[in-house]
Design an enzyme around this catalytic site. Structure first.
Site, PDB file in Angstrom:
ATOM      1  N   SER A   1       0.834  -1.213   0.000  1.00 49.94           N
ATOM      2  CA  SER A   1       0.000   0.000   0.000  1.00 49.94           C
ATOM      3  C   SER A   1       0.864   1.256   0.000  1.00 49.94           C
ATOM      4  CB  SER A   1      -0.881  -0.025   1.259  1.00 49.94           C
ATOM      5  OG  SER A   1      -1.573   1.190   1.440  1.00 49.94           O
TER       6      SER A   1
ATOM      7  N   TYR B   1       3.089   7.550  18.350  1.00 47.02           N
ATOM      8  CA  TYR B   1       3.564   7.643  16.961  1.00 47.02           C
ATOM      9  C   TYR B   1       4.842   8.491  16.908  1.00 47.02           C
ATOM     10  CZ  TYR B   1       3.364   8.376  11.880  1.00 47.02           C
ATOM     11  OH  TYR B   1       3.652   8.409  10.539  1.00 47.02           O
TER      12      TYR B   1
ATOM     13  N   THR C   1      -1.739   8.988   0.666  1.00 41.48           N
ATOM     14  CA  THR C   1      -1.791   7.519   0.720  1.00 41.48           C
ATOM     15  C   THR C   1      -3.012   7.099   1.546  1.00 41.48           C
ATOM     16  OG1 THR C   1      -0.619   7.331   2.806  1.00 41.48           O
ATOM     17  CG2 THR C   1       0.753   7.438   0.815  1.00 41.48           C
TER      18      THR C   1
END
Ligand code: NAD
Length: 260
Positions: free
Chosen positions: A13, A142, A177
């Site tokens: 992906s 993150y 994306t």
């Protein structure tokens, strides 16, 4: 001549997919790995969880068995979960999974690959994020995982330079994306995001893939231990309101009209 061989994570992906396509267009043989292989254009695709040590080791061993060498590893796989959750209510489960996929997996893959990269004088690219430098509120795991990946990239550059092995990190800002789709698919949100990027738009994954292609190529042979922001100068605006830049340009127009 032997073709150069790359192993790309997250190959099913977004950026990983684009990196596989780009390296193949440059003549590389490419093995890809992903939890969901999808329609990845890789020459060889493994469906595996890169947070799992034995699956990583099997993937590297199978890549060597198929191609006989390894010249580049590109860490694209990543997750961004439980956004907008402050630290005191962020779950331990989400913390552990974020660190496992975004950081520990990079360590596991480096550990399994470096003996092979020493033979070829190869290189590793870590796809981090501008969050490594400029965290967003509500995404502490993150940011911490990406800052850790940058530190690991630099450590490997120090340790393995003597073997001709290079290691660099790319820090993308917003990329078009599936990961960013929840935000970018809403026109108003996308407009607001792009208004805060000096270059005026988000990046296409193919643009980041071309930088990866440069870093793993001979053209990048003296470039190592670097963290390269690829964000249209977004992280430079962290302490500057875009409105300040607008004000400056309006003033420049006034000055120019007075001079003419
Ligand atoms: P994406 O979600 O489109 O692709 C990520 C891929 O990683 C997916 O195919 C997913 O299945 C795979 N993956 C996730 N966990 C895995 C695991 N445990 N094992 C194997 N594969 C796994 O996202 P993307 O935007 O292409 O992200 C690529 C990298 O860029 C990520 O590291 C991400 O953190 C980083 N990044 C993305 C953006 C953005 O705006 N999209 C910005 C900065 C950094």
């Amino acid at each position: 001549m032997t073709r150069s061989v790359a192993l790309v994570t997250g190959a099913g992906s977004g950026l990983g997919f684009a990196v596989v396509e780009h390296l193949r267009s440059l003549g590389w043989a490419v093995a890809g790995v992903d939890l969901k292989a999808g329609e990845s254009p890789a020459d060889l695709i493994f469906t595996a969880d890169i947070a799992d040590q034995s699956q990583v080791e099997t993937t590297v061993a199978a890549t060597i068995e198929k191609f006989g060498q390894l010249d580049a590893v590109v860490n694209c796989a990543g997750i961004f979960i439980d956004a907008l959750t402050p630290v005191e209510v962020f779950s331990r489960t989400s913390w552990d999974r974020t660190i496992a996929v975004n950081l520990t997996a990079c360590f596991l893959l480096a550990r399994a690959s470096l003996p092979h990269l020493k033979h070829t004088g190869g290189s590793i690219v870590f796809i981090a994020s501008t969050a490594a430098r400029v965290p967003s509120p509500g995404a502490g795991a993150y940011a911490a995982s990406k800052a850790g990946a940058v530190a690991l990239a630099k450590t490997i550059a120090l340790e393995y330079g003597r073997f001709g092995v290079r290691s660099n990190a790319i820090l993308p800002g917003y990329m078009n994306t599936p990961m960013a789709a929840p935000a970018l698919s809403k026109t108003e949100v996308k407009t607001e995001i792009e208004a805060r990027i000096p270059i005026g738009r988000v990046a296409e994954p193919q643009e980041v893939a071309r930088l990866v292609g440069f870093l793993v190529s001979d053209s990048g042979r003296y470039l190592t231990g670097e963290e390269i922001a690829f964000d249209g100068a977004k992280s430079l605006t962290a302490f500057t309101e875009p409105a300040d830049i607008d004000r400056m340009w309006r003033r420049a127009e006034r000055i120019r009209s007075q001079v003419q």
